[in-house]
Design an enzyme around this catalytic site. Structure first.
Site, mmCIF file in Angstrom:
data_model
loop_
_atom_site.group_PDB
_atom_site.id
_atom_site.type_symbol
_atom_site.label_atom_id
_atom_site.label_comp_id
_atom_site.label_asym_id
_atom_site.label_seq_id
_atom_site.Cartn_x
_atom_site.Cartn_y
_atom_site.Cartn_z
ATOM 1 N N LYS A 53 0.844 -1.209 0.000
ATOM 2 C CA LYS A 53 0.000 0.000 0.000
ATOM 3 C C LYS A 53 0.871 1.248 0.000
ATOM 4 O O LYS A 53 0.583 2.234 -0.678
ATOM 5 C CB LYS A 53 -0.957 -0.033 1.210
ATOM 6 C CG LYS A 53 -2.085 -1.021 0.997
ATOM 7 C CD LYS A 53 -2.851 -1.386 2.255
ATOM 8 C CE LYS A 53 -3.796 -2.554 1.956
ATOM 9 N NZ LYS A 53 -4.424 -3.132 3.145
ATOM 10 N N GLN A 97 -4.985 -1.746 9.304
ATOM 11 C CA GLN A 97 -4.800 -3.087 8.726
ATOM 12 C C GLN A 97 -5.388 -4.161 9.648
ATOM 13 O O GLN A 97 -5.049 -4.221 10.835
ATOM 14 C CB GLN A 97 -3.304 -3.332 8.483
ATOM 15 C CG GLN A 97 -2.985 -4.630 7.787
ATOM 16 C CD GLN A 97 -3.526 -4.691 6.349
ATOM 17 O OE1 GLN A 97 -3.380 -3.757 5.568
ATOM 18 N NE2 GLN A 97 -4.170 -5.793 6.013
ATOM 19 N N ASP A 120 -11.563 2.144 3.295
ATOM 20 C CA ASP A 120 -11.851 0.716 3.135
ATOM 21 C C ASP A 120 -13.359 0.477 2.980
ATOM 22 O O ASP A 120 -13.777 -0.618 2.631
ATOM 23 C CB ASP A 120 -11.386 -0.056 4.388
ATOM 24 C CG ASP A 120 -10.053 -0.749 4.173
ATOM 25 O OD1 ASP A 120 -9.732 -1.050 3.010
ATOM 26 O OD2 ASP A 120 -9.348 -0.997 5.173
#
Ligand code: NAP
Length: 285
Positions: A53, A97, A120
């Site tokens: 990322k 994460q 997300d």
């Protein structure tokens, strides 16, 4: 023989679009784009995802802020960090994460992220938007899958679409995105009976189970579009999907490989969401 859907190539196209727009924003509005990535603990797979990322951020011209926290970080400490990032105007997107260590409640953390920075699309507010089809952020993996399907020239409208898996991050939002495109959608899970029969009716089959070679060629309709979301690490260290590629490619018209299919799309879509977040926060959309 099926045609391969090249996720690497298509994700590069998405990232190039994002990079171009990011450069234009900088030039015309003086606006930078920033993504904060938070990782707690030492999970090696998470570490790889976070590094990828970060690399993607650099490639599209974003600033990336990494917060690598100790395994013993408390929930309160993590909530404090999220609160700080929510208030930081140089941070447009926040990604925590997953999975988090067991002593931290993932739901509490996700709910603490500002929905405007939830790139997300896991926050209940954004999940609600996905449900009603009125969204700013598309959930990254399902959005990537939609772009892959689009690349085949297949019109989803009226097609029999089967999604295997009903997780909150893949299966359920995937089914909603296919439904919004007027597909006739069936969601399968571990209690589904006659899975093979249902799969054989699928014009578009999306598999997100997490079991190596779970779907075999004899479960696939001739000419179907097959999207393999699965990422399974075999004992020999090789990465493999949920679909048995060799038998499936004999039946499918289009199929994604693993690696090089859905995986790179997820990160590209994360970049797209972060750019959208920055534009929204600047009042440009
Ligand atoms: P998950 O939360 O474990 O969900 C798996 C789903 O598969 C569940 O809904 C489960 O049903 C269903 N399932 C399990 N056994 C089944 C069976 N025998 N028949 C039918 N359905 C069955 O997994 P996930 O997070 O959705 O991820 C799925 C896979 O995609 C994993 O390999 C993951 O690594 C991969 N993934 C890849 C990306 C990417 O970027 N490429 C992103 C996310 C995930 P129940 O609900 O009944 O238990």
């Amino acid at each position: 023989m099926s045609q391969l859907i090249n996720g690497k190539e298509i994700s590069a196209e998405v990232k190039a679009e994002v990079a171009k727009e990011t450069a234009e924003l900088k030039e015309t509005k003086g606006l930078g784009v920033g993504l904060a990535v938070v990782i707690v603990g030492n999970d090696p797979a998470s570490r790889v995802y976070v590094n990828n990322k970060k690399k993607a951020c650099e490639a599209v011209g974003f600033r990336s802020f990494e917060y690598a926290l100790d395994e013993n970080t408390t929930q309160e400490q993590l909530l404090e960090l999220v609160d700080t990032l929510n208030k930081d105007s140089s941070v447009n997107g926040i990604l925590v994460q997953l999975p988090l260590p067991k002593h931290i409640d993932e739901k509490t953390i996700i709910n603490a992220i500002s929905p405007d920075k939830d790139v997300d699309a896991f926050h209940p507010v954004n999940v609600g938007h996905i449900m009603i089809g009125d969204y700013t952020f598309l959930p990254c993996t399902p959005a990537g899958v939609m772009r892959l399907i689009e690349s085949t020239g297949t019109d989803v409208a009226g097609k029999q679409c089967v999604v295997i898996g009903r997780s909150n991050i893949v299966g359920k939002p995937q089914a909603m995105l296919l439904l919004h495109k007027n597909g006739t959608v069936t969601i399968c899970h571990s209690k589904t009976k006659n899975l093979k029969e249902i799969c054989l009716g699928a014009d578009i089959l999306v598999v997100a189970v997490g079991r190596a070679n779970f779907v075999t060629g004899d479960m696939i309709k001739e000419g179907a579009v097959v999207i393999d979301v699965g990422m399974n690490r075999l004992e020999n260290g090789k990465l493999c999907g949920d679909v048995e590629f060799e038998s499936a490619e004999k039946k499918a018209s289009f199929i994604t490989p693993v690696p090089g299919g859905v995986g790179p799309m997820t990160i590209a879509m994360l970049m797209k969401n972060t750019l959208t977040a920055a534009k929204k926060q600047a009042g440009l959309i």
